[in-house]
Design a protein around this motif. Structure first.
Motif, mmCIF file in Angstrom:
data_model
loop_
_atom_site.group_PDB
_atom_site.id
_atom_site.type_symbol
_atom_site.label_atom_id
_atom_site.label_comp_id
_atom_site.label_asym_id
_atom_site.label_seq_id
_atom_site.Cartn_x
_atom_site.Cartn_y
_atom_site.Cartn_z
ATOM 1 N N ILE A 12 14.894 -88.395 19.779
ATOM 2 C CA ILE A 12 15.147 -86.952 19.795
ATOM 3 C C ILE A 12 15.259 -86.431 18.362
ATOM 4 C CG2 ILE A 12 16.255 -87.002 22.065
ATOM 5 C CD1 ILE A 12 18.979 -86.747 20.603
ATOM 6 N N TYR A 42 23.308 -89.873 24.983
ATOM 7 C CA TYR A 42 23.195 -88.591 24.273
ATOM 8 C C TYR A 42 24.471 -87.787 24.502
ATOM 9 C CZ TYR A 42 18.169 -89.522 23.752
ATOM 10 O OH TYR A 42 16.957 -90.063 23.437
ATOM 11 N N TRP A 47 19.859 -82.932 26.010
ATOM 12 C CA TRP A 47 19.091 -83.699 25.042
ATOM 13 C C TRP A 47 18.214 -84.690 25.795
ATOM 14 C CZ3 TRP A 47 23.177 -85.500 20.904
ATOM 15 C CH2 TRP A 47 23.662 -84.386 20.217
ATOM 16 N N ASN A 52 13.181 -82.528 23.315
ATOM 17 C CA ASN A 52 13.735 -82.612 21.964
ATOM 18 C C ASN A 52 13.073 -83.721 21.159
ATOM 19 O OD1 ASN A 52 16.351 -82.248 24.006
ATOM 20 N ND2 ASN A 52 16.151 -80.673 22.450
#
Length: 129
Positions: A12, A42, A47, A52
């Motif tokens: 990410i 996360y 996320w 992302n």
């Protein structure tokens, strides 16, 4: 060959994950040890790799994603780069903790606020920032 277990986020575009992923690529080029990765959960539910994306070239993304996990007791060193800040592992491995102080050092930033700050630098443990 020494075994480095990285405990953090990858895949990410969060700042910690970006630092982690760039460091993985640099460490791989440095050589001299095996790199393993344990994915921390996360911090926020939205996320994800799809929404992302870190934006690395396919070859680099595949390399980063391919790093296998390793039980902490089999590592020579553990590098933690995520939030909240987790205390050093109870294994014999040296723990290197990435920490930033942009929000101060409030107890809420630590996974276990009862762990004394000295635990992060006892023995061979280190804090990097």
């Amino acid at each position: 060959m020494k075994r480095l277990l990285i405990d953090g986020w990858r895949g990410i575009n969060h700042s910690y994950a970006m630092v982690n992923q760039h460091q993985i690529l640099a460490l791989a080029n440095l050589g001299g040890f095996e790199i393993f990765h344990h994915d921390m959960a996360y911090r926020l539910p939205h996320w994800n790799v799809t929404d992302n994306s870190a934006g690395f070239a396919l070859k680099d993304s595949q390399f980063i994603a391919s790093l296998p996990d390793l039980p902490p007791e089999q590592a020579d060193a553990i590098y933690r780069i995520g939030a909240p800040i987790h205390a050093p592992n109870s294994s014999n491995a040296i723990t290197i903790t990435f920490a930033v102080t942009e929000f101060g050092l409030k107890p809420s930033l630590f996974a276990d606020p009862t762990v004394p700050p000295s635990a992060y630098t006892n023995g061979g443990n280190l804090v990097v920032t």
